[in-house]
Motif scaffolding. Sequence first.
Motif, short mmCIF file in Angstrom:
data_model
loop_
_atom_site.label_atom_id
_atom_site.label_comp_id
_atom_site.label_asym_id
_atom_site.label_seq_id
_atom_site.Cartn_x
_atom_site.Cartn_y
_atom_site.Cartn_z
N LEU A 130 0.86 -1.20 0.00
CA LEU A 130 0.00 0.00 0.00
C LEU A 130 0.88 1.23 0.00
O LEU A 130 1.95 1.23 0.63
CB LEU A 130 -0.88 0.05 1.25
CG LEU A 130 -1.97 -0.98 1.43
CD1 LEU A 130 -2.62 -0.84 2.80
CD2 LEU A 130 -3.02 -0.85 0.34
N GLU A 168 -2.79 5.51 0.57
CA GLU A 168 -3.79 4.44 0.60
C GLU A 168 -3.94 3.90 2.02
O GLU A 168 -5.06 3.69 2.49
CB GLU A 168 -3.38 3.30 -0.34
CG GLU A 168 -3.48 3.66 -1.80
CD GLU A 168 -2.81 2.64 -2.70
OE1 GLU A 168 -3.16 2.64 -3.90
OE2 GLU A 168 -1.97 1.85 -2.25
N CYS A 169 -2.83 3.71 2.69
CA CYS A 169 -2.87 3.22 4.07
C CYS A 169 -3.65 4.18 4.96
O CYS A 169 -4.51 3.76 5.73
CB CYS A 169 -1.45 3.02 4.60
SG CYS A 169 -1.39 2.38 6.27
N PHE A 174 -6.50 -1.03 -3.77
CA PHE A 174 -6.23 -2.18 -2.90
C PHE A 174 -6.87 -3.44 -3.48
O PHE A 174 -6.21 -4.48 -3.62
CB PHE A 174 -6.78 -1.86 -1.50
CG PHE A 174 -6.61 -2.96 -0.48
CD1 PHE A 174 -5.38 -3.53 -0.22
CD2 PHE A 174 -7.70 -3.39 0.24
CE1 PHE A 174 -5.23 -4.53 0.75
CE2 PHE A 174 -7.57 -4.37 1.22
CZ PHE A 174 -6.33 -4.95 1.46
#
Length: 114
Positions: free
Chosen positions: A60, A64-65, A104
């Motif tokens: 990631l 995104e995380c 993801f």
Amino acid sequence: MVSKPYESLSKAEKYAIRYSLIIIAETVSALALHIARRALGAVPQTPTHALRLLRDSGFLSPRECDELERLVKLRNLLAHRYWAVDDRRVYESVKGDFESLLNFLQRLEMLYGI
């Protein structure tokens, strides 16, 4: 439901949005935990810990995380402090795109064929 103006949503539709977000966040949590355990051999303590392990491994991006962590934290708010939820803010968040979530899922599909 988010194609409708907020003012026209019924109480049931607002709750349906909440429920959908809980399901999405639970799925992200389960996938992150599974990947961290199986692919990385890690033992994450929480879903957010699993997401950070995926970030640290390069699976990631940091953005995104962060976005997926916020989704998991929103799930906790919706499930445990539901009376403090501002449905308008939830609605506005959902109207934004889910680019990090889609990235993801696409990455999972490419790597694992799911």
